[in-house]
Write an enzyme that holds these catalytic residues in place. Structure first.
Site, short mmCIF file in Angstrom:
data_model
loop_
_atom_site.label_atom_id
_atom_site.label_comp_id
_atom_site.label_asym_id
_atom_site.label_seq_id
_atom_site.Cartn_x
_atom_site.Cartn_y
_atom_site.Cartn_z
N ASN A 182 0.81 -1.23 0.00
CA ASN A 182 0.00 0.00 0.00
C ASN A 182 0.84 1.28 0.00
O ASN A 182 0.39 2.32 -0.46
CB ASN A 182 -1.04 0.00 1.13
CG ASN A 182 -0.42 -0.09 2.49
OD1 ASN A 182 0.75 -0.43 2.63
ND2 ASN A 182 -1.18 0.22 3.51
N LYS A 205 12.52 -7.33 1.54
CA LYS A 205 11.59 -8.15 0.75
C LYS A 205 10.31 -7.33 0.55
O LYS A 205 9.50 -7.19 1.45
CB LYS A 205 11.26 -9.48 1.45
CG LYS A 205 10.85 -10.52 0.45
CD LYS A 205 9.57 -11.27 0.62
CE LYS A 205 8.27 -10.71 0.94
NZ LYS A 205 7.42 -10.31 -0.21
N PRO A 206 10.16 -6.75 -0.66
CA PRO A 206 8.96 -5.94 -0.89
C PRO A 206 7.75 -6.83 -1.16
O PRO A 206 7.90 -8.02 -1.41
CB PRO A 206 9.32 -5.14 -2.15
CG PRO A 206 10.24 -6.05 -2.90
CD PRO A 206 10.99 -6.86 -1.87
N SER A 262 0.00 -7.10 7.66
CA SER A 262 -1.18 -7.51 8.41
C SER A 262 -0.82 -7.98 9.81
O SER A 262 0.28 -8.49 10.06
CB SER A 262 -1.88 -8.65 7.66
OG SER A 262 -1.01 -9.75 7.57
N GLU A 415 -10.80 -4.33 10.19
CA GLU A 415 -10.27 -3.27 9.34
C GLU A 415 -10.77 -3.50 7.92
O GLU A 415 -10.54 -4.56 7.34
CB GLU A 415 -8.74 -3.39 9.39
CG GLU A 415 -8.01 -2.26 8.77
CD GLU A 415 -6.49 -2.45 8.86
OE1 GLU A 415 -6.02 -3.60 9.02
OE2 GLU A 415 -5.78 -1.44 8.77
P1 ADP Z 1 -1.58 -8.16 2.81
O1 ADP Z 1 -2.51 -9.25 3.19
O2 ADP Z 1 -2.18 -6.84 2.86
O3 ADP Z 1 -0.84 -8.42 1.52
P2 ADP Z 1 0.53 -9.18 4.40
O4 ADP Z 1 0.82 -8.94 5.83
O5 ADP Z 1 0.01 -10.51 4.04
O6 ADP Z 1 -0.50 -8.06 3.95
O7 ADP Z 1 1.80 -8.87 3.50
C1 ADP Z 1 2.76 -7.88 3.81
C2 ADP Z 1 4.13 -8.39 3.41
O8 ADP Z 1 4.40 -9.59 4.13
C3 ADP Z 1 4.30 -8.75 1.94
O9 ADP Z 1 5.62 -8.40 1.56
C4 ADP Z 1 4.13 -10.26 1.94
O10 ADP Z 1 4.79 -10.91 0.87
C5 ADP Z 1 4.80 -10.62 3.22
N1 ADP Z 1 4.37 -11.90 3.82
C6 ADP Z 1 3.20 -12.56 3.66
N2 ADP Z 1 3.19 -13.67 4.42
C7 ADP Z 1 4.38 -13.72 5.06
C8 ADP Z 1 4.97 -14.62 6.02
N3 ADP Z 1 4.33 -15.70 6.46
N4 ADP Z 1 6.21 -14.34 6.45
C9 ADP Z 1 6.86 -13.24 6.03
N5 ADP Z 1 6.36 -12.35 5.16
C10 ADP Z 1 5.13 -12.59 4.67
#
Ligand code: ADP
Length: 513
Positions: A182, A205-206, A262, A415
């Protein structure tokens, strides 16, 4: 030809070639920042598996490009590069780091239009909003370039004459940064520039939805001259993200993690970090109350509501989520708000005049539309919008207002992360605070009041990390961003932003005569 005229010809040729290269550079400016490789140890690399994944424009479903789908092996290499670079980077002076950050900032400003275009293509944000985020993201690099030289220690009076007590700040080591879609620029710079300023190295890690903005930042960091390995960026799809996250949390070479995303993923990272008692910064979800009291200036409140709710199509963690409106001014506020919301223009963010773009992906779209359906099925009334705008594309949802929101509805408790205003009517200040604080989240809270005693009372009672009083837009590099309860740990931005990346060392010099 005399020596003088020969020299003149050479000067003319040189000027002409510089002008030509400048013209070519300007024509391809946007393109040279759209990089389709990841960045590890100062090299632009593919993934070990040679796999890629597509990055989609959410406004029209087209493929913008592909990036490497990296796995734990790739991430391990990036961590090792960052660990090696830390051994020298940590000994650079604050002045050197400040200088490099400033160079990065200057390049980011010079290239702000190109970055904004890339951001709009992959995130769907209207172009002026992307430009706003670029300016906001850049401001962290500027801020921490200035902060670098202001990280100071202390000498504390000792209780005995034979000892001296010194306290200073040291970089923790490799910082692993996991960022969301976002704010694809600002969430990286808010973390990375703080880490770099104090002497940490980074592996980023984006989010899988928005890697191109992140890669553009790396391109400019490379141009700025950061030594190889100091900044590394690994791209991966959603499936590989958990394993990479686990590696970050468990690798003995990583000193700390900073995550924005999240609450669900934040909790996973918190657990995983326990095995190594790893430093952790978490910026997680919010459930911001937006309270309008009888004494409020209604026009200011309407403006505040629009900016707080509809920025990035409601997809911000500080977005107002529950609108609590006091009885006496309820109708006036809702009438004025509804008129304004009906004027908002939804569309492709690259088109002029658009106020709201699409939602980022299918998961977001289904979540938002499902929440409105749930509320309506339980008796909420739609005052504006309330349905997909399918004529524009599969991810567009109309800016929506629903009233009569009750505690049994999802929009009340969760949310929304979408363009939906949920209206709740209340009678007393106590009732508003009780509703506002009845949540596990505590990131931002907003209220509108012209009563000065109420302003101090309500600000102190709201259980949140950030309060906007008569203001819907509160984020800035100078102020600490962060939440309480399940909204996270630590603060980003401000002079506190370096705390996640430093440890305090106390040195006792004894036996002094
Ligand atoms: P959204 O659901 O809004 O995409 P996330 O919290 O799932 O929010 O994602 C935010 C970031 O965390 C992204 O870069 C995503 O790739 C990463 N991500 C998602 N799952 C995991 C995980 N289990 N461990 C580490 N990073 C993660």
């Amino acid at each position: 030809m005399t020596i003088d005229s020969c020299w003149l010809v050479r000067v003319k040729m040189f000027v002409k070639s510089r002008l030509l290269s400048k013209v070519c550079f300007m024509q391809t400016r946007g393109m040279h920042l759209l990089n389709q490789k990841a960045y590890v140890d100062g090299e632009w690399v593919t993934s070990a598996s040679n796999q890629n994944f597509n990055v989609i424009n959410p406004a029209n479903g087209s493929v913008i490009g592909t990036v490497p789908n990296m796995n734990v092996q790739d991430a391990q290499e990036a961590i090792e590069a960052a660990a090696k670079a830390f051994e020298t980077w940590k000994f650079t002076t604050a002045k050197e780091r400040a200088h490099l950050l400033r160079k990065w900032y200057n390049l980011l400003v010079e290239n702000q239009d190109s970055i904004a275009k890339i951001m709009t293509a992959e995130s769907g944000k209207p172009l002026p909003e992307s430009a706003g985020e670029v300016a906001y993201g850049n401001s962290f690099v500027e801020w921490f370039s200035e902060q670098a030289r202001n990280v100071r220690g202390e000498i504390v009076p000792s209780p005995v004459p034979s000892k001296k007590i010194f306290i200073d700040h040291h970089p923790i080591g490799v910082a692993a940064l996991i960022t969301p879609w976002n704010f694809p620029h600002a969430m990286i710079t808010r973390k990375a520039s703080a880490a770099l300023a104090v002497g940490c190295t980074c592996v980023i890690k984006p989010a899988e939805d928005t890697p191109f903005t992140a890669l553009a930042l790396m391109k400019l960091a490379e141009e700025a001259g950061f030594p190889k390995g100091v900044l590394n960026l690994v791209t991966s799809d959603r499936n590989n993200a958990p394993a990479i996250g686990a590696l970050f949390c468990e690798s003995p070479l990583v000193a700390g993690i900073s995550f924005t995303g999240s609450t669900q993923v934040g909790k996973i990272l918190y657990k995983q970090c326990s095995s190594g008692i790893k430093r952790l910064g978490l910026e997680l979800g919010g459930n911001a109350p937006f309270i309008v009291y009888n004494s409020a200036n209604i026009d200011k409140a309407v403006e505040g509501a629009l900016i707080s709710k509809f920025r990035n199509c409601g997809q911000t963690c500080v977005a107002a989520n529950r609108f609590l409106i006091q009885n006496e001014i309820f109708d006036e506020f809702v009438d004025k708000l509804t008129q304004r919301v009906k004027q908002l223009k939804l569309g492709d963010g690259s088109h002029p005049g658009v106020n709201l773009g699409p939602l980022i992906n299918d998961a977001q779209f289904h979540k938002v539309s499902g929440m409105v359906e749930d509320a309506v099925s339980k008796g909420a009334k739609v005052l504006a919008g309330g349905k997909p705008a399918s004529q524009l594309g599969s991810l567009f949802y109309e800016p929506t207002i629903i009233s009569g929101v009750q505690s049994n509805m999802q929009v009340y408790n969760e949310e929304v992360f979408g363009p939906v205003i949920s209206l709740i009517r209340f009678k007393t200040e106590e009732e508003s605070l009780q509703i506002a604080n009845a949540t596990e989240r505590g990131l931002a809270g907003y209220f509108f009041s012209e009563d000065v005693t109420q302003i101090f009372r309500v600000s102190s009672h709201l259980e949140v990390g950030m309060v906007g009083v008569n203001e819907g837009l509160i984020s800035t590099a100078e102020a600490p961003f962060g939440g309480i309860k399940e909204s996270g740990l630590g603060r980003e931005g401000s002079h506190h932003g370096i705390e996640d990346y430093t440890y305090i060392k106390y040195t006792c010099i004894g036996n002094l005569k």
